[in-house]
Design a protein around this motif. Structure first.
Motif, mmCIF file in Angstrom:
data_model
loop_
_atom_site.group_PDB
_atom_site.id
_atom_site.type_symbol
_atom_site.label_atom_id
_atom_site.label_comp_id
_atom_site.label_asym_id
_atom_site.label_seq_id
_atom_site.Cartn_x
_atom_site.Cartn_y
_atom_site.Cartn_z
ATOM 1 N N GLN A 26 78.751 67.599 32.432
ATOM 2 C CA GLN A 26 77.613 67.785 33.336
ATOM 3 C C GLN A 26 76.628 66.618 33.208
ATOM 4 O O GLN A 26 76.164 66.066 34.205
ATOM 5 C CB GLN A 26 76.907 69.102 33.035
ATOM 6 C CG GLN A 26 77.750 70.312 33.404
ATOM 7 C CD GLN A 26 77.074 71.595 33.029
ATOM 8 O OE1 GLN A 26 76.020 71.913 33.550
ATOM 9 N NE2 GLN A 26 77.695 72.338 32.116
ATOM 10 N N GLU A 27 76.335 66.254 31.976
ATOM 11 C CA GLU A 27 75.401 65.148 31.750
ATOM 12 C C GLU A 27 75.956 63.848 32.330
ATOM 13 O O GLU A 27 75.242 63.094 33.007
ATOM 14 C CB GLU A 27 75.123 64.989 30.253
ATOM 15 C CG GLU A 27 74.143 63.868 29.965
ATOM 16 C CD GLU A 27 74.028 63.526 28.493
ATOM 17 O OE1 GLU A 27 72.950 63.059 28.106
ATOM 18 O OE2 GLU A 27 75.010 63.699 27.748
ATOM 19 N N THR A 28 77.236 63.597 32.071
ATOM 20 C CA THR A 28 77.866 62.374 32.562
ATOM 21 C C THR A 28 77.845 62.315 34.089
ATOM 22 O O THR A 28 77.543 61.272 34.677
ATOM 23 C CB THR A 28 79.316 62.285 32.053
ATOM 24 O OG1 THR A 28 79.289 62.310 30.628
ATOM 25 C CG2 THR A 28 80.012 61.033 32.538
ATOM 26 N N GLY A 29 78.160 63.443 34.713
ATOM 27 C CA GLY A 29 78.168 63.488 36.174
ATOM 28 C C GLY A 29 76.801 63.204 36.770
ATOM 29 O O GLY A 29 76.668 62.448 37.745
ATOM 30 N N ILE A 30 75.782 63.794 36.188
ATOM 31 C CA ILE A 30 74.421 63.579 36.696
ATOM 32 C C ILE A 30 73.982 62.133 36.488
ATOM 33 O O ILE A 30 73.373 61.521 37.367
ATOM 34 C CB ILE A 30 73.431 64.574 36.043
ATOM 35 C CG1 ILE A 30 73.614 65.965 36.644
ATOM 36 C CG2 ILE A 30 71.980 64.117 36.190
ATOM 37 C CD1 ILE A 30 73.306 66.066 38.133
ATOM 38 N N ARG A 31 74.286 61.576 35.326
ATOM 39 C CA ARG A 31 73.907 60.173 35.080
ATOM 40 C C ARG A 31 74.576 59.242 36.087
ATOM 41 O O ARG A 31 73.952 58.352 36.651
ATOM 42 C CB ARG A 31 74.295 59.743 33.668
ATOM 43 C CG ARG A 31 73.319 60.157 32.626
ATOM 44 C CD ARG A 31 73.668 59.466 31.329
ATOM 45 N NE ARG A 31 72.933 60.053 30.230
ATOM 46 C CZ ARG A 31 73.093 59.716 28.982
ATOM 47 N NH1 ARG A 31 73.985 58.818 28.653
ATOM 48 N NH2 ARG A 31 72.383 60.287 28.035
ATOM 49 N N GLY A 32 75.889 59.434 36.261
ATOM 50 C CA GLY A 32 76.606 58.588 37.214
ATOM 51 C C GLY A 32 76.054 58.725 38.616
ATOM 52 O O GLY A 32 75.876 57.727 39.329
ATOM 53 N N LEU B 62 81.002 61.330 41.863
ATOM 54 C CA LEU B 62 80.638 61.369 40.446
ATOM 55 C C LEU B 62 80.008 62.709 40.046
ATOM 56 O O LEU B 62 79.801 62.956 38.864
ATOM 57 C CB LEU B 62 79.704 60.215 40.102
ATOM 58 C CG LEU B 62 80.346 58.831 40.248
ATOM 59 C CD1 LEU B 62 79.347 57.738 39.926
ATOM 60 C CD2 LEU B 62 81.573 58.696 39.367
ATOM 61 N N LEU B 63 79.743 63.558 41.025
ATOM 62 C CA LEU B 63 79.230 64.893 40.712
ATOM 63 C C LEU B 63 80.343 65.867 40.348
ATOM 64 O O LEU B 63 80.063 66.968 39.879
ATOM 65 C CB LEU B 63 78.429 65.460 41.895
ATOM 66 C CG LEU B 63 77.057 64.858 42.085
ATOM 67 C CD1 LEU B 63 76.411 65.425 43.342
ATOM 68 C CD2 LEU B 63 76.181 65.100 40.869
ATOM 69 N N GLU B 64 81.599 65.469 40.532
ATOM 70 C CA GLU B 64 82.721 66.363 40.211
ATOM 71 C C GLU B 64 82.681 66.826 38.751
ATOM 72 O O GLU B 64 82.828 68.024 38.492
ATOM 73 C CB GLU B 64 84.043 65.683 40.563
ATOM 74 C CG GLU B 64 85.227 66.621 40.642
ATOM 75 C CD GLU B 64 85.827 66.922 39.287
ATOM 76 O OE1 GLU B 64 86.270 68.059 39.082
ATOM 77 O OE2 GLU B 64 85.836 66.034 38.429
ATOM 78 N N PRO B 65 82.457 65.944 37.773
ATOM 79 C CA PRO B 65 82.375 66.434 36.385
ATOM 80 C C PRO B 65 81.206 67.402 36.178
ATOM 81 O O PRO B 65 81.312 68.352 35.408
ATOM 82 C CB PRO B 65 82.175 65.167 35.547
ATOM 83 C CG PRO B 65 82.580 64.039 36.419
ATOM 84 C CD PRO B 65 82.390 64.488 37.830
#
Length: 170
Positions: free
Chosen positions: A58-64, A73-76
Protein backbone atom coordinates in the motif's frame (compact mmCIF):
# COMPACT_ATOMS: atom_id res chain seq x y z
CA UNK A 1 -9.44 -62.44 54.07
CA UNK A 2 -12.05 -62.28 51.34
CA UNK A 3 -13.07 -58.76 52.37
CA UNK A 4 -9.44 -57.59 52.33
CA UNK A 5 -9.05 -59.04 48.84
CA UNK A 6 -12.31 -57.39 47.79
CA UNK A 7 -11.20 -54.00 49.22
CA UNK A 8 -7.84 -54.36 47.47
CA UNK A 9 -9.60 -55.10 44.19
CA UNK A 10 -11.95 -52.11 44.59
CA UNK A 11 -9.00 -49.85 45.51
CA UNK A 12 -7.04 -51.11 42.49
CA UNK A 13 -9.96 -50.54 40.10
CA UNK A 14 -10.57 -47.08 41.58
CA UNK A 15 -6.87 -46.22 41.17
CA UNK A 16 -6.97 -47.36 37.54
CA UNK A 17 -10.08 -45.28 36.87
CA UNK A 18 -8.60 -42.16 38.47
CA UNK A 19 -5.32 -42.71 36.63
CA UNK A 20 -7.21 -43.19 33.38
CA UNK A 21 -9.14 -39.95 33.87
CA UNK A 22 -5.91 -38.08 34.59
CA UNK A 23 -4.31 -39.50 31.43
CA UNK A 24 -7.36 -38.64 29.28
CA UNK A 25 -7.53 -35.07 30.64
CA UNK A 26 -3.80 -34.58 30.14
CA UNK A 27 -3.91 -36.00 26.64
CA UNK A 28 -6.89 -33.79 25.77
CA UNK A 29 -5.01 -30.69 26.95
CA UNK A 30 -1.97 -31.78 24.95
CA UNK A 31 -4.08 -32.19 21.82
CA UNK A 32 -5.73 -28.81 22.36
CA UNK A 33 -2.32 -27.16 22.79
CA UNK A 34 -1.02 -28.82 19.63
CA UNK A 35 -4.14 -27.75 17.72
CA UNK A 36 -3.62 -24.14 18.77
CA UNK A 37 0.07 -24.30 17.90
CA UNK A 38 -0.35 -25.98 14.52
CA UNK A 39 -3.68 -24.48 13.41
CA UNK A 40 -3.52 -20.98 14.90
CA UNK A 41 -0.07 -19.85 16.02
CA UNK A 42 2.12 -21.27 13.22
CA UNK A 43 -0.20 -19.94 10.50
CA UNK A 44 -0.43 -16.61 12.35
CA UNK A 45 3.34 -16.26 12.11
CA UNK A 46 3.11 -16.57 8.32
CA UNK A 47 0.06 -14.30 8.17
CA UNK A 48 1.92 -11.55 10.06
CA UNK A 49 4.65 -11.62 7.40
CA UNK A 50 1.98 -11.51 4.68
CA UNK A 51 0.31 -8.60 6.50
CA UNK A 52 3.62 -6.73 6.54
CA UNK A 53 3.94 -7.26 2.78
CA UNK A 54 0.34 -6.16 2.10
CA UNK A 55 0.82 -3.00 4.13
CA UNK A 56 4.14 -2.19 2.43
CA UNK A 57 2.47 -2.70 -0.95
CA UNK A 58 0.00 0.00 0.00
CA UNK A 59 2.77 2.41 0.93
CA UNK A 60 4.73 1.62 -2.23
CA UNK A 61 1.67 2.10 -4.43
CA UNK A 62 0.84 5.47 -2.92
CA UNK A 63 4.43 6.71 -3.19
CA UNK A 64 4.67 5.68 -6.82
CA UNK A 65 1.34 7.31 -7.61
CA UNK A 66 2.30 10.50 -5.76
CA UNK A 67 5.43 10.80 -7.87
CA UNK A 68 4.03 9.82 -11.28
CA UNK A 69 0.19 10.07 -11.08
CA UNK A 70 0.22 6.81 -13.05
CA UNK A 71 -2.96 4.90 -12.10
CA UNK A 72 -1.23 1.57 -12.78
CA UNK A 73 0.99 2.17 -9.76
CA UNK A 74 -2.09 2.11 -7.52
CA UNK A 75 -2.52 -1.63 -8.15
CA UNK A 76 -0.26 -2.60 -5.19
CA UNK A 77 -2.17 -0.14 -3.00
CA UNK A 78 -5.53 -1.63 -3.96
CA UNK A 79 -4.34 -5.24 -3.76
CA UNK A 80 -2.58 -4.61 -0.46
CA UNK A 81 -5.72 -3.05 1.02
CA UNK A 82 -7.83 -6.11 0.19
CA UNK A 83 -5.16 -8.55 1.36
CA UNK A 84 -4.55 -6.70 4.63
CA UNK A 85 -8.25 -6.73 5.45
CA UNK A 86 -8.47 -10.47 4.76
CA UNK A 87 -5.34 -11.27 6.77
CA UNK A 88 -6.51 -9.15 9.70
CA UNK A 89 -9.82 -11.02 9.76
CA UNK A 90 -8.03 -14.38 9.72
CA UNK A 91 -5.74 -13.36 12.58
CA UNK A 92 -8.70 -12.19 14.65
CA UNK A 93 -10.71 -15.34 13.95
CA UNK A 94 -7.79 -17.62 14.79
CA UNK A 95 -6.78 -15.84 17.97
CA UNK A 96 -10.35 -15.87 19.29
CA UNK A 97 -9.72 -19.58 19.90
CA UNK A 98 -6.98 -18.81 22.43
CA UNK A 99 -8.40 -17.94 25.84
CA UNK A 100 -6.69 -15.14 27.71
CA UNK A 101 -4.58 -13.98 24.77
CA UNK A 102 -5.98 -10.54 24.14
CA UNK A 103 -2.58 -8.97 23.43
CA UNK A 104 -2.51 -10.16 19.82
CA UNK A 105 -6.10 -9.06 19.22
CA UNK A 106 -5.36 -5.66 20.76
CA UNK A 107 -2.22 -5.27 18.63
CA UNK A 108 -4.18 -6.11 15.45
CA UNK A 109 -6.66 -3.37 16.40
CA UNK A 110 -3.79 -0.89 16.94
CA UNK A 111 -2.36 -1.77 13.51
CA UNK A 112 -5.76 -1.31 11.93
CA UNK A 113 -6.11 2.12 13.59
CA UNK A 114 -2.60 3.16 12.50
CA UNK A 115 -3.32 2.12 8.91
CA UNK A 116 -6.62 3.99 8.95
CA UNK A 117 -4.82 7.15 10.12
CA UNK A 118 -2.22 6.69 7.37
CA UNK A 119 -4.93 6.23 4.74
CA UNK A 120 -6.85 9.28 5.97
CA UNK A 121 -3.91 11.62 6.60
CA UNK A 122 -1.55 10.56 3.81
CA UNK A 123 -3.09 8.35 1.14
CA UNK A 124 -6.44 10.10 0.71
CA UNK A 125 -4.94 13.54 0.00
CA UNK A 126 -2.52 12.01 -2.51
CA UNK A 127 -5.38 10.17 -4.22
CA UNK A 128 -7.57 13.28 -4.27
CA UNK A 129 -5.20 15.74 -5.92
CA UNK A 130 -1.76 15.86 -7.49
CA UNK A 131 1.04 16.73 -5.12
CA UNK A 132 2.77 19.93 -6.27
CA UNK A 133 6.37 19.23 -7.28
CA UNK A 134 7.67 21.62 -4.62
CA UNK A 135 5.86 19.60 -1.91
CA UNK A 136 6.66 16.12 -3.21
CA UNK A 137 9.70 15.44 -1.00
CA UNK A 138 7.90 16.65 2.12
CA UNK A 139 4.84 14.56 1.23
CA UNK A 140 6.91 11.41 0.72
CA UNK A 141 8.77 12.04 4.00
CA UNK A 142 5.46 12.60 5.84
CA UNK A 143 4.16 9.34 4.37
CA UNK A 144 7.27 7.44 5.49
CA UNK A 145 7.11 8.89 9.01
CA UNK A 146 3.42 8.02 9.36
CA UNK A 147 4.05 4.55 8.00
CA UNK A 148 6.95 3.98 10.40
CA UNK A 149 4.34 3.76 13.19
CA UNK A 150 2.58 1.01 11.25
CA UNK A 151 5.90 -0.83 10.82
CA UNK A 152 6.61 -0.63 14.56
CA UNK A 153 3.16 -2.01 15.36
CA UNK A 154 3.59 -4.92 12.92
CA UNK A 155 6.99 -5.66 14.48
CA UNK A 156 5.27 -5.76 17.88
CA UNK A 157 2.64 -8.15 16.53
CA UNK A 158 5.36 -10.41 15.12
CA UNK A 159 7.03 -10.44 18.55
CA UNK A 160 3.77 -11.43 20.28
CA UNK A 161 3.09 -14.25 17.81
CA UNK A 162 6.68 -15.50 18.12
CA UNK A 163 6.28 -15.58 21.91
CA UNK A 164 3.10 -17.62 21.50
CA UNK A 165 4.93 -20.01 19.21
CA UNK A 166 7.53 -20.61 21.90
CA UNK A 167 4.94 -20.88 24.68
CA UNK A 168 2.72 -23.38 22.86
CA UNK A 169 5.68 -25.46 21.68
CA UNK A 170 6.91 -25.91 25.25
Amino acid sequence: LVSIARLSLIAGVASLLVGGVIVVVGFTKLLEGRHLLLDVVYPANLRVQELRTALLDQETGIRGFAITRDERLLEPYRRGSVEAESITSELIDGYHEIDGNDAVLAKVAVIDDAMQRWRTDVAAPILDAPVPEAELDATILRSKEAFDDVRRQVDGLATLVAADRVAFAA
